[in-house]
Design a protein around this motif. Sequence first.
Motif, PDB file in Angstrom:
ATOM      1  N   HIS A   1       0.828  -1.205   0.000  1.00 25.94           N
ATOM      2  CA  HIS A   1       0.000   0.000   0.000  1.00 25.94           C
ATOM      3  C   HIS A   1       0.871   1.267   0.000  1.00 25.94           C
ATOM      4  CE1 HIS A   1      -3.509   2.454   0.609  1.00 25.94           C
ATOM      5  NE2 HIS A   1      -3.097   2.871   1.793  1.00 25.94           N
TER       6      HIS A   1
ATOM      7  N   HIS B   1       1.613   8.632   4.415  1.00 24.31           N
ATOM      8  CA  HIS B   1       0.271   8.982   4.889  1.00 24.31           C
ATOM      9  C   HIS B   1      -0.252   8.050   5.986  1.00 24.31           C
ATOM     10  CE1 HIS B   1      -1.208   5.847   2.144  1.00 24.31           C
ATOM     11  NE2 HIS B   1      -2.350   5.919   2.768  1.00 24.31           N
ATOM     12  N   ASP B   2       0.262   6.809   6.041  1.00 24.94           N
ATOM     13  CA  ASP B   2      -0.177   5.861   7.079  1.00 24.94           C
ATOM     14  C   ASP B   2       0.952   5.511   8.055  1.00 24.94           C
ATOM     15  OD1 ASP B   2      -2.854   5.534   6.240  1.00 24.94           O
ATOM     16  OD2 ASP B   2      -2.313   3.994   4.781  1.00 24.94           O
TER      17      ASP B   2
ATOM     18  N   ASP C   1      -4.953   7.098  -2.272  1.00 27.85           N
ATOM     19  CA  ASP C   1      -5.204   6.110  -1.214  1.00 27.85           C
ATOM     20  C   ASP C   1      -6.413   5.232  -1.556  1.00 27.85           C
ATOM     21  OD1 ASP C   1      -5.032   4.823   1.242  1.00 27.85           O
ATOM     22  OD2 ASP C   1      -5.953   6.466   2.368  1.00 27.85           O
TER      23      ASP C   1
HETATM   24 FE   FE2 Z   1      -3.857   4.446   3.117  1.00 22.18          FE
END
Ligand code: FE2
Length: 208
Positions: free
Chosen positions: A51, A80-81, A145
Amino acid sequence: MPYIYNPLYSHFQGDKLTRTELMERTTIDTILKSKVREEKRSWGKTFELKHASAVTQIGRILAQKRGLDSDLAAIMCTMHDIYVFTTGRTTDHAHKSATIAEKLLHRTKRFTEAEIKLIRGAIYNHSDKHIVSKNPYYELVKDADVLDCGLYDGVHDAYVYEKPREICKKYFKRIKDVRRELRMPKDSRWDSVEYVEQGKGYLAKGRY
Ligand SMILES: [Fe+2]
């Protein structure tokens, strides 16, 4: 085969990385080095690696198409995560990832305050996919995303399972809009907020 060094491209090795490569490697290292065991993680490390990498590349594609800065887009997408990658937990991860990213970016001394503010903001807001903001970078991270997640079997129904109907509709509209922008073929799953993958994939195997 002997090791062949190519002086024109780092392949993420060594200490001469661009700042974008550095943040990409920092993110991947965060996943690889996280000590939280697989069974305690919300997502498997395999998904996290896939991801983080995929959203980064989709971010680059969208940035090029939209005339935005591809490096900044790649950095916000890759990180982002980062809270999930660090802790294995997903609760409030957009806000917590923004705080971690801000610290990591400061530490490199390779970003201006304005750049850090923009990256931080895009990460902080990325879970608000049902809201359309005026900031093109915030929208880019949300789009990259959700497009990546929507490419996996089972994720349509997982969204239906976990999100309120009205939110789900907005998520699916976002997926359809990005797919159209990238001239991808129509995927009719995103027209429905009912379970449409039952009998296939995860659900057939009793995953839920
Ligand atoms: Fe994500």
